[in-house]
Design a protein around this motif. Structure first.
Motif, PDB file in Angstrom:
ATOM      1  N   ILE A  75      46.676  36.449 107.648  1.00 21.13           N
ATOM      2  CA  ILE A  75      46.446  37.037 106.342  1.00 21.13           C
ATOM      3  C   ILE A  75      45.013  36.758 105.890  1.00 21.13           C
ATOM      4  O   ILE A  75      44.419  35.730 106.207  1.00 21.13           O
ATOM      5  CB  ILE A  75      47.452  36.559 105.278  1.00 21.13           C
ATOM      6  CG1 ILE A  75      47.057  35.213 104.667  1.00 21.13           C
ATOM      7  CG2 ILE A  75      48.847  36.519 105.800  1.00 21.13           C
ATOM      8  CD1 ILE A  75      47.854  34.897 103.420  1.00 21.13           C
ATOM      9  N   THR A  76      44.445  37.692 105.161  1.00 18.54           N
ATOM     10  CA  THR A  76      43.073  37.578 104.672  1.00 18.54           C
ATOM     11  C   THR A  76      43.005  37.518 103.161  1.00 18.54           C
ATOM     12  O   THR A  76      41.908  37.434 102.605  1.00 18.54           O
ATOM     13  CB  THR A  76      42.231  38.759 105.164  1.00 18.54           C
ATOM     14  OG1 THR A  76      42.832  39.981 104.736  1.00 18.54           O
ATOM     15  CG2 THR A  76      42.128  38.755 106.683  1.00 18.54           C
ATOM     16  N   GLY A  77      44.116  37.576 102.478  1.00 12.60           N
ATOM     17  CA  GLY A  77      44.111  37.507 101.023  1.00 12.60           C
ATOM     18  C   GLY A  77      45.498  37.718 100.469  1.00 12.60           C
ATOM     19  O   GLY A  77      46.467  37.874 101.210  1.00 12.60           O
ATOM     20  N   THR A  78      45.579  37.701  99.152  1.00 14.93           N
ATOM     21  CA  THR A  78      46.858  37.920  98.483  1.00 14.93           C
ATOM     22  C   THR A  78      46.744  39.112  97.537  1.00 14.93           C
ATOM     23  O   THR A  78      45.670  39.334  96.966  1.00 14.93           O
ATOM     24  CB  THR A  78      47.279  36.676  97.679  1.00 14.93           C
ATOM     25  OG1 THR A  78      46.257  36.352  96.732  1.00 14.93           O
ATOM     26  CG2 THR A  78      47.517  35.494  98.593  1.00 14.93           C
ATOM     27  N   PRO A  79      47.829  39.863  97.368  1.00 14.62           N
ATOM     28  CA  PRO A  79      49.103  39.721  98.076  1.00 14.62           C
ATOM     29  C   PRO A  79      49.010  40.246  99.505  1.00 14.62           C
ATOM     30  O   PRO A  79      48.269  41.185  99.774  1.00 14.62           O
ATOM     31  CB  PRO A  79      50.061  40.580  97.246  1.00 14.62           C
ATOM     32  CG  PRO A  79      49.183  41.660  96.681  1.00 14.62           C
ATOM     33  CD  PRO A  79      47.854  40.996  96.403  1.00 14.62           C
ATOM     34  N   SER A  80      49.765  39.641 100.403  1.00  9.86           N
ATOM     35  CA  SER A  80      49.902  40.126 101.776  1.00  9.86           C
ATOM     36  C   SER A  80      51.383  40.317 102.053  1.00  9.86           C
ATOM     37  O   SER A  80      52.191  39.444 101.766  1.00  9.86           O
ATOM     38  CB  SER A  80      49.303  39.148 102.777  1.00  9.86           C
ATOM     39  OG  SER A  80      47.890  39.177 102.731  1.00  9.86           O
ATOM     40  N   VAL A  81      51.717  41.467 102.614  1.00 13.29           N
ATOM     41  CA  VAL A  81      53.116  41.864 102.779  1.00 13.29           C
ATOM     42  C   VAL A  81      53.394  42.189 104.241  1.00 13.29           C
ATOM     43  O   VAL A  81      52.552  42.792 104.921  1.00 13.29           O
ATOM     44  CB  VAL A  81      53.440  43.080 101.884  1.00 13.29           C
ATOM     45  CG1 VAL A  81      54.868  43.574 102.122  1.00 13.29           C
ATOM     46  CG2 VAL A  81      53.245  42.725 100.416  1.00 13.29           C
ATOM     47  N   TYR A  82      54.564  41.791 104.707  1.00 10.51           N
ATOM     48  CA  TYR A  82      54.992  42.036 106.089  1.00 10.51           C
ATOM     49  C   TYR A  82      56.387  42.642 106.086  1.00 10.51           C
ATOM     50  O   TYR A  82      57.276  42.163 105.383  1.00 10.51           O
ATOM     51  CB  TYR A  82      55.005  40.733 106.885  1.00 10.51           C
ATOM     52  CG  TYR A  82      53.634  40.125 107.093  1.00 10.51           C
ATOM     53  CD1 TYR A  82      52.966  40.278 108.300  1.00 10.51           C
ATOM     54  CD2 TYR A  82      53.010  39.421 106.074  1.00 10.51           C
ATOM     55  CE1 TYR A  82      51.708  39.730 108.496  1.00 10.51           C
ATOM     56  CE2 TYR A  82      51.741  38.876 106.253  1.00 10.51           C
ATOM     57  CZ  TYR A  82      51.099  39.038 107.472  1.00 10.51           C
ATOM     58  OH  TYR A  82      49.848  38.502 107.649  1.00 10.51           O
ATOM     59  N   PHE A  83      56.582  43.674 106.887  1.00 12.67           N
ATOM     60  CA  PHE A  83      57.905  44.268 107.113  1.00 12.67           C
ATOM     61  C   PHE A  83      58.359  43.826 108.506  1.00 12.67           C
ATOM     62  O   PHE A  83      57.798  44.257 109.512  1.00 12.67           O
ATOM     63  CB  PHE A  83      57.833  45.796 107.074  1.00 12.67           C
ATOM     64  CG  PHE A  83      57.817  46.391 105.690  1.00 12.67           C
ATOM     65  CD1 PHE A  83      57.168  45.775 104.642  1.00 12.67           C
ATOM     66  CD2 PHE A  83      58.454  47.603 105.444  1.00 12.67           C
ATOM     67  CE1 PHE A  83      57.141  46.333 103.375  1.00 12.67           C
ATOM     68  CE2 PHE A  83      58.445  48.176 104.177  1.00 12.67           C
ATOM     69  CZ  PHE A  83      57.786  47.540 103.140  1.00 12.67           C
ATOM     70  N   ASN A  84      59.354  42.952 108.573  1.00 10.07           N
ATOM     71  CA  ASN A  84      59.817  42.424 109.861  1.00 10.07           C
ATOM     72  C   ASN A  84      58.651  41.887 110.684  1.00 10.07           C
ATOM     73  O   ASN A  84      58.576  42.088 111.901  1.00 10.07           O
ATOM     74  CB  ASN A  84      60.577  43.496 110.652  1.00 10.07           C
ATOM     75  CG  ASN A  84      61.979  43.735 110.117  1.00 10.07           C
ATOM     76  OD1 ASN A  84      62.506  42.943 109.347  1.00 10.07           O
ATOM     77  ND2 ASN A  84      62.582  44.844 110.515  1.00 10.07           N
ATOM     78  N   GLY A  85      57.730  41.197 110.022  1.00  8.19           N
ATOM     79  CA  GLY A  85      56.602  40.600 110.716  1.00  8.19           C
ATOM     80  C   GLY A  85      55.457  41.535 110.994  1.00  8.19           C
ATOM     81  O   GLY A  85      54.436  41.128 111.555  1.00  8.19           O
ATOM     82  N   ARG A  86      55.576  42.808 110.625  1.00 11.91           N
ATOM     83  CA  ARG A  86      54.496  43.785 110.795  1.00 11.91           C
ATOM     84  C   ARG A  86      53.660  43.815 109.521  1.00 11.91           C
ATOM     85  O   ARG A  86      54.172  44.064 108.450  1.00 11.91           O
ATOM     86  CB  ARG A  86      55.078  45.180 111.081  1.00 11.91           C
ATOM     87  CG  ARG A  86      54.049  46.305 111.061  1.00 11.91           C
ATOM     88  CD  ARG A  86      54.684  47.645 111.415  1.00 11.91           C
ATOM     89  NE  ARG A  86      55.768  48.005 110.532  1.00 11.91           N
ATOM     90  CZ  ARG A  86      55.630  48.660 109.377  1.00 11.91           C
ATOM     91  NH1 ARG A  86      54.437  48.998 108.938  1.00 11.91           N
ATOM     92  NH2 ARG A  86      56.690  48.962 108.642  1.00 11.91           N
ATOM     93  N   PRO A  87      52.360  43.568 109.614  1.00 12.17           N
ATOM     94  CA  PRO A  87      51.552  43.530 108.397  1.00 12.17           C
ATOM     95  C   PRO A  87      51.420  44.895 107.755  1.00 12.17           C
ATOM     96  O   PRO A  87      51.195  45.900 108.415  1.00 12.17           O
ATOM     97  CB  PRO A  87      50.190  43.018 108.884  1.00 12.17           C
ATOM     98  CG  PRO A  87      50.140  43.401 110.329  1.00 12.17           C
ATOM     99  CD  PRO A  87      51.560  43.306 110.827  1.00 12.17           C
ATOM    100  N   VAL A  88      51.601  44.920 106.446  1.00 14.42           N
ATOM    101  CA  VAL A  88      51.378  46.122 105.649  1.00 14.42           C
ATOM    102  C   VAL A  88      50.278  45.760 104.661  1.00 14.42           C
ATOM    103  O   VAL A  88      50.537  45.188 103.609  1.00 14.42           O
ATOM    104  CB  VAL A  88      52.668  46.554 104.908  1.00 14.42           C
ATOM    105  CG1 VAL A  88      52.416  47.780 104.047  1.00 14.42           C
ATOM    106  CG2 VAL A  88      53.777  46.833 105.907  1.00 14.42           C
TER     107      VAL A  88
END
Length: 332
Positions: free
Chosen positions: A289-302
């Motif tokens: 991750i490079t910042g917030t918010p950071s979101v992952y769908f089943n471990g896939r970065p969105v």
């Protein structure tokens, strides 16, 4: 770890669609591919579609002919420029369902292909926001390539999750209670999780940023409230009082939730929960991750600079299809 607020250009769906502010980590992040635990090996990649004859990929001279006659889809509200760019995408890009057709041909001829329709809606969204066809095609390629890349794996705390543990998609959010962009993302993400409660388990992972003076105390308060059975209540209170998260203000929030403010005050003067917080931060660093918010769908970065329900829904539908077909797209 030093952090600052930034503006990031997000390559995931389209720069024009997802360009906006966030809170960034200038220390950089360990690339997810090298540090994040790899998910189980995906199924063998589907063969690339066979290109149609060169004439079929020529730039369309009549956008109306390319965009009309598509069952259930109407692009008449797009500007003439956007229609021209979308027609180019539909004629030059292939549908990722695996059929040997361009996206335009797939949505016209294979009316049961939901994947193609999602791609077409996404492309239409991009061109309506001003992206040229060349950028849309690159962005689509990057977005769909992310499904085949190694997935991060996270250790979550069920007390900090909503939805069923058996949901097909786990959405993990790394967030900072003092980050203004996390506050803006919060209602959209939570509404999305509630609306899709049967398919989504939504989990919060704290990632306090070091340039936010009160981020660690706020996260300590959240974990302490979790141990009292009131994580989400404290989570909401912290975001609702984001303008004043000084340690001396937090016991009053605890009392407002029926908790012992004096006990929280003592916790904030100690190193309680700081090791656990570092563990959450290490998970985020390992995932890249490079910042917030950071979101992952089943471990896939969105990667999200700002969040819209339509884009989240699109990614959810794609993730469900990918999972249902054993790490592959449904065959047309």
């Amino acid at each position: 770890m030093l952090l600052s607020c930034w503006k990031r250009v997000v390559p995931l769906l389209a720069a024009a669609v997802l360009t906006g502010p966030g809170c960034k980590s200038p220390e950089g992040a360990t690339p997810a591919a090298s540090k994040a635990p790899a998910a189980p090996a995906p199924a063998a990649p589907q063969a690339a579609p066979t290109p149609p004859p060169a004439a079929a990929t020529a730039a369309p001279t009549d956008p109306a002919a390319v965009l009309s006659g598509i069952p259930g889809m109407d692009f008449s509200s797009l500007s003439p420029v956007a229609r021209r760019e979308l027609a180019t995408v539909m004629s030059d890009e292939f549908c990722y369902c695996g059929c040997p057709h361009t996206l335009g041909a797939c949505v016209k001829q294979h009316t049961g292909c939901r994947h193609g329709k999602r791609m077409a809606r996404l492309a239409a969204r991009m061109v309506s926001d001003g992206s040229p066809a060349t950028e849309v095609i690159v962005s689509l390629s990057q977005y769909y390539a992310a499904f085949r890349q190694p997935r991060a794996q996270f250790k979550v705390d069920e007390r900090m999750c909503t939805g069923s543990a058996g949901a097909p998609v786990t959405v993990v959010e790394f967030s900072d209670f003092e980050c203004p962009y996390c506050a803006k993302a919060r209602p959209v993400l939570e509404a999305f999780a509630r609306k899709n409660a049967q398919q989504v388990r939504f989990c919060y992972l704290p990632f306090p940023l070091s340039n936010h003076a009160n981020a660690v105390p706020a996260a300590q308060a959240a974990l302490w409230a979790r141990d009292q059975g009131k994580f989400w209540q404290m989570h909401d209170a912290l975001f609702e009082h984001q303008e004043n998260l000084k340690p001396e203000a937090l016991p009053a929030l605890a009392r407002g939730l029926g908790l012992d403010g004096d006990k929280l005050a003592a916790v904030l003067k100690s190193d309680a929960y700081k090791q656990e917080l570092e563990g959450f931060r290490n998970q985020g660093r390992a995932a890249g991750i490079t910042g917030t918010p950071s979101v992952y769908f089943n471990g896939r970065p969105v990667d999200l600079a700002f969040i819209q329900e339509e884009l989240l829904t699109h990614s959810l539908e794609d993730e469900v299809e990918w999972r249902t077909n054993n790490n592959a797209w449904a065959s047309d």
